[in-house]
Design an enzyme around this catalytic site. Sequence first.
Site, short mmCIF file in Angstrom:
data_model
loop_
_atom_site.label_atom_id
_atom_site.label_comp_id
_atom_site.label_asym_id
_atom_site.label_seq_id
_atom_site.Cartn_x
_atom_site.Cartn_y
_atom_site.Cartn_z
N GLN A 11 0.83 -1.20 0.00
CA GLN A 11 0.00 0.00 0.00
C GLN A 11 0.87 1.26 0.00
OE1 GLN A 11 -2.14 -0.94 3.59
NE2 GLN A 11 -0.25 -1.33 4.70
N GLY A 119 -1.47 -11.87 8.61
CA GLY A 119 -2.15 -12.40 9.80
C GLY A 119 -2.92 -13.67 9.50
N ASP A 136 -6.87 -5.53 14.75
CA ASP A 136 -6.85 -4.08 14.51
C ASP A 136 -6.53 -3.89 13.03
OD1 ASP A 136 -6.65 -1.37 14.59
OD2 ASP A 136 -4.70 -1.34 15.57
N1 SAM Z 1 -6.94 1.72 13.85
C1 SAM Z 1 -7.02 1.90 12.47
C2 SAM Z 1 -8.37 1.70 11.84
O1 SAM Z 1 -9.27 1.08 12.37
O2 SAM Z 1 -8.55 2.20 10.73
C3 SAM Z 1 -5.98 1.24 11.68
C4 SAM Z 1 -5.33 0.06 12.22
S1 SAM Z 1 -3.80 -0.43 11.59
C5 SAM Z 1 -3.02 0.88 10.87
C6 SAM Z 1 -4.30 -1.53 10.33
C7 SAM Z 1 -3.12 -2.35 9.86
O3 SAM Z 1 -3.55 -3.62 9.38
C8 SAM Z 1 -2.32 -1.72 8.73
O4 SAM Z 1 -1.08 -1.30 9.20
C9 SAM Z 1 -2.23 -2.83 7.67
O5 SAM Z 1 -0.96 -2.90 7.07
C10 SAM Z 1 -2.53 -4.06 8.52
N2 SAM Z 1 -3.01 -5.21 7.74
C11 SAM Z 1 -3.86 -5.20 6.68
N3 SAM Z 1 -4.05 -6.44 6.23
C12 SAM Z 1 -3.31 -7.27 7.02
C13 SAM Z 1 -3.11 -8.68 7.05
N4 SAM Z 1 -3.70 -9.49 6.15
N5 SAM Z 1 -2.30 -9.19 8.01
C14 SAM Z 1 -1.71 -8.38 8.93
N6 SAM Z 1 -1.86 -7.04 8.94
C15 SAM Z 1 -2.65 -6.50 8.00
#
Ligand code: SAM
Length: 257
Positions: A11, A119, A136
């Site tokens: 991203q 994840g 999250d």
């Molecule tokens: N608190 C915020 C919200 O609700 O919008 C954002 C939370 S945090 C920044 C979300 C994170 O999830 C991102 O950093 C993204 O890279 C991560 N993410 C997205 N898909 C994922 C996956 N399949 N496995 C692990 N992390 C993932």
Amino acid sequence: EILSTRISPFQQVNIIDTYDFGRCLVLDGVMQTTELDGYIYNEMISHVPLVTHPNPKKVLIIGGGDCGVANELTKYPELREIDMVEIDEVVVEECVAKLSKISGKAPQDNRVNFHFTDGVEFVKDKKGLYDIAIVDSSDPIGPAEVLFSEEFYIDLKNSLKNDGIMVCQSQSPIFNKDILSRTYHILKRHFPIVKTYKAVVPSYPGGMWSFTLASLTYDPINANLGKLVTNTSYINPEIFQASFSLPNFMSGDLGIL
Ligand code: SAM
């Protein structure tokens, strides 16, 4: 002001500075967390399961690249291990460097183990390991889409101990009724106790935001609120209880409660 722009394999990652919200993390053009109100979201998704579980030791975070959730968890000395599984290392690098108000003490706390991987893949072979799992995630578009699937929730349940608790952010009850309703009803098929709760996060669409907790044994209604730490800015025992009181449309249209 755009403080940084990086294109990761997953991203576009921006840290921006704004007049009203302070510094913010933006992923693919979507606001993720801000210095102004990030603590509300991070406290609500962390402390509610932490206090509901009587004796948590090992916690899993999926996503959470801004490290705000991990920082909230470090407030509990009884936790022994916090596994944070974030697909995108660039998000963590940028947030630790430029959003330290949100990442706080997490990067220095040696109970926090960073795993930079998907994840969904990570949980597949984890069985009965965690007391609590916190999802999250970003919105269900792009790399986070799979984090809203039934297969993933089943694997996540299997990664929990037999009295484990999971919680996820389940989007806006106003603009994303379908996602919230789907999440709630999927979890209902696999956990005996499922409760949606809410908080106001001004930087998210509609302001009102939902979280859904699914538990194998413990009900948040019976939580020992004396366990809640006091170095928080939003959650306190009254907010904990009130967050489970939902507006009529959520029980009616969404069939939640
Ligand atoms: N608190 C915020 C919200 O609700 O919008 C954002 C939370 S945090 C920044 C979300 C994170 O999830 C991102 O950093 C993204 O890279 C991560 N993410 C997205 N898909 C994922 C996956 N399949 N496995 C692990 N992390 C993932």
